[in-house]
Design a protein around this motif. Structure first.
Motif, short mmCIF file in Angstrom:
data_model
loop_
_atom_site.label_atom_id
_atom_site.label_comp_id
_atom_site.label_asym_id
_atom_site.label_seq_id
_atom_site.Cartn_x
_atom_site.Cartn_y
_atom_site.Cartn_z
N GLU A 241 5.14 -8.55 -2.75
CA GLU A 241 4.85 -7.47 -1.80
C GLU A 241 4.99 -7.96 -0.37
OE1 GLU A 241 4.06 -4.38 -2.57
OE2 GLU A 241 2.67 -4.28 -4.27
N TYR B 103 3.23 -3.00 0.47
CA TYR B 103 1.82 -2.97 0.09
C TYR B 103 1.15 -1.68 0.58
CZ TYR B 103 -3.06 -4.49 -0.25
OH TYR B 103 -4.39 -4.58 -0.55
N TYR C 22 2.59 1.10 1.45
CA TYR C 22 3.18 2.27 0.80
C TYR C 22 2.57 2.48 -0.58
CZ TYR C 22 6.82 5.38 -1.02
OH TYR C 22 7.50 6.42 -1.58
N ALA C 23 2.49 1.39 -1.34
CA ALA C 23 1.91 1.50 -2.68
C ALA C 23 0.46 1.97 -2.58
CB ALA C 23 1.98 0.15 -3.39
N ASP C 24 -0.24 1.42 -1.59
CA ASP C 24 -1.63 1.78 -1.31
C ASP C 24 -1.78 3.27 -1.02
OD1 ASP C 24 -3.58 -0.11 -1.43
OD2 ASP C 24 -4.07 0.10 0.69
N ARG D 224 0.23 5.68 -1.71
CA ARG D 224 0.57 6.54 -2.84
C ARG D 224 -0.59 6.61 -3.82
NH1 ARG D 224 6.42 7.27 -4.83
NH2 ARG D 224 5.94 9.34 -4.09
N LYS D 225 -1.36 5.52 -3.88
CA LYS D 225 -2.53 5.53 -4.75
C LYS D 225 -3.64 6.39 -4.16
CE LYS D 225 -2.04 0.94 -5.84
NZ LYS D 225 -2.73 -0.29 -5.47
N GLY D 226 -3.47 6.79 -2.90
CA GLY D 226 -4.42 7.75 -2.35
C GLY D 226 -5.29 7.24 -1.23
N THR E 193 -6.23 0.56 2.05
CA THR E 193 -7.21 -0.51 1.89
C THR E 193 -7.96 -0.66 3.21
OG1 THR E 193 -5.74 -1.64 0.38
CG2 THR E 193 -7.50 -2.95 1.36
N ASN F 126 3.05 14.99 -0.26
CA ASN F 126 4.14 15.18 -1.24
C ASN F 126 4.56 16.62 -1.44
OD1 ASN F 126 4.93 12.61 -2.00
ND2 ASN F 126 3.12 12.37 -3.31
#
Lengths: 262, 266
Positions: A216, A221, A223-225, A227-229, A232, B214
């Motif tokens: 990552e 990092y 972006y993934a974060d 998308r998880k909502g 951090t 989205n």
């Protein structure tokens, strides 16, 4: 007078718009709430967990990867781009024009096209994706900017100086080191800084060339974060620290430049 | 002997471009060629136009494409309307003040754009504004406005003041001076500003995903999803469509800004 007040407040308004989101990050870095926008009282807990305890191991390694990729890509781009600029400068006009055209492709290409094209290259060649492919990809879109910042220095340089050094018995290598490099240095430095900035800020090209081995960078990092909502929470103090240090750095540079002038 | 030969190769300074030219060939030209190749192939590798037919027949991808172009046009227009006055005011400020102000406009870009976008989401939540198309446009303008201000400022700042005084001496009123002298002189800056906003906006997707939860999809997302789901050929065809649009835009742009190479950021 009215005009000046109006002009000033217009700029002020735009700046408020630009800085409002950043202020929000900084303000909410001083509270512990998980969700950005909830104020649960003043606290330095996030700073402590970012700097001292290092709870977020994955965030630390993402940050580390970002810096390593940025430094290597910027350094290689600087060498490759400076050599290329010297070469291009000595090409015949028609060849120079052709190279300029190819050089401007990565600059004009949208990230996503660069990203998809490099992704297709790596999968077609069967190269497994990871740190190396990201660095190779970053070099390809950073180097043109180095070329573009070194070339003007070459154009402004007195061609005769280099020839004079050779006539006076310097070897080509000495002439390069003592005459050419000092002239090109400012262009190389700004090219390096530009390349580093582009690399650490890149998201799309990295996303497509980083593979799925769990590597990552800061961008992927986040972006993934997201998308998880959620973000951090430790990213808030991190952004605040980055922002304040860049601000301080620019102030120092600006003050020094002003002093040199007077 | 290897070394002297190597040295003679280096002593011709135009040969120094060779490593970079090789790099460009492998990492820029071949990859672009691969996009074209994949676009005209099916998964088995036979030549076909099916990928483009699919784009033309499938309303979803086509609609997303048209919608994205629309969003990019509106964003560019808003940036121009907001950015030109700012650049003009900056060019009238004394150099020291202008330098600091320009820095202030560029500074936010040092924060990762994804974090800034998430902060924009927080700002909208904080002000109780709904996320959606309005938030998307705000986020786009917010991210790309500096790219419009800087090139225009650059050109305006270099504008020959004598031309403006000449216009005044010849009896032009302030409005005429602005419309007939200042605006035409700044066209190269406006052109590169438009290019520097339109081109990235058309391809960005993360901003839209985050600012509309989205709900609104831009063409960049369509590209990304197809590649991620292993539809490389269709994804390549869609990339080629975008590449054509970018090509046309930059041709138009280079025509408009042909006179000034120093207009832009670079």
């Amino acid at each position: 007078m009215m005009k000046r007040i109006f002009a000033g407040s217009y700029l002020g308004l735009l700046l408020v718009m630009l800085y409002a989101p950043i202020l929000i990050i900084i303000i909410f870095s001083f509270t512990e709430a998980k969700v950005l926008g909830n104020w649960t009282g003043f606290s330095l807990k996030l700073y402590r967990s970012l700097l001292v305890t290092g709870v977020h191991h994955s965030l630390a390694s993402a940050l580390w990867n970002t810096l390593i990729i940025g430094l290597i890509a910027a350094f290689v781009s600087m060498l490759l781009g400076t050599m290329a600029a010297i070469g291009i400068f000595n090409l015949r006009p028609r060849a120079r024009k052709a190279v300029h055209l190819v050089n401007s492709i990565p600059v004009l290409n949208p990230d996503i096209i660069t990203a998809i094209s490099l992704f297709l290259l790596f999968v077609s060649l069967g190269i497994s994706q990871g740190m190396t492919t990201v660095i190779l990809a970053h070099i390809s879109f950073c180097t043109p900017y180095v070329v573009l910042s070194v070339l003007p220095r070459l154009i402004r340089m007195n061609e005769n100086l280099y020839e004079a050094a050779l006539d006076l018995g310097a070897t080509p290598f000495q002439a390069l080191r003592k005459i050419m490099l000092p002239e090109l240095k400012p262009g190389m430095i700004s090219g390096f800084i530009l390349a580093f900035t582009l690399s650490i800020d890149d998201f799309v090209v990295t996303l497509f060339t980083i593979g799925n081995q769990g590597l990552e960078t800061l961008s992927t990092y986040i972006y993934a974060d997201a998308r998880k909502g959620g973000l951090t929470p430790e990213l808030r103090p991190l952004s605040a620290i980055i922002f304040i240090s860049v601000l301080l750095m620019l102030l120092v540079i600006n003050r020094r430049a002003a002093k040199n002038k007077s | 002997m290897a070394q002297p030969k190597f040295l003679t190769l280096l002593s011709l300074r135009r040969n120094w471009a060779i490593p970079y030219l090789l790099y460009l060939f492998v990492f820029v030209l071949i990859p672009l060629f691969l996009i074209v190749m994949y676009a005209f192939m099916d998964t088995e590798g036979t030549a076909t136009l099916a990928n483009f037919r699919k784009f033309w027949m499938q309303p979803e991808a086509l609609n997303t494409f048209i919608y994205s172009v629309g969003i990019a046009l509106i964003t560019t227009f808003l940036c121009l309307i907001l950015g030109f006055p700012a650049a003009y005011i900056l060019s009238k400020t004394n150099t020291r003040g202008a330098r600091i102000l320009i820095l202030l406009f560029i500074l936010p870009m040092w924060i990762n754009f994804l974090i800034r976008t998430l902060a924009t989401v927080a700002l909208f939540d904080f002000l109780n504004l709904p996320l959606g198309q309005g938030a998307l446009l705000f986020g786009m303008v917010y991210n790309f406005l500096p790219f419009m201000i800087y090139p225009i400022y650059n050109v305006l700042q270099k504008t020959d003041q004598n031309l403006i005084e000449a216009a005044q001496d010849l009896g032009a009123n302030p409005r005429q001076v602005f419309l007939k002298t200042i605006v035409p002189l700044s066209v190269p800056g406006i052109t590169s500003g438009i290019m520097m906003v339109f081109m990235p906006v058309i391809s960005t997707f993360a901003i839209a995903e985050l600012l509309t939860i989205n709900n609104i999809k831009l063409f960049g997302s369509t590209l990304q999803e197809n590649i991620y789901n292993g539809m490389w050929n269709y994804g390549a065809a869609l990339s080629l469509v975008m590449l054509l649009l970018i090509g046309v835009t930059s041709l138009l742009g280079s025509e408009g800004g042909a006179k000034s190479e120093e207009g832009g950021l670079l």
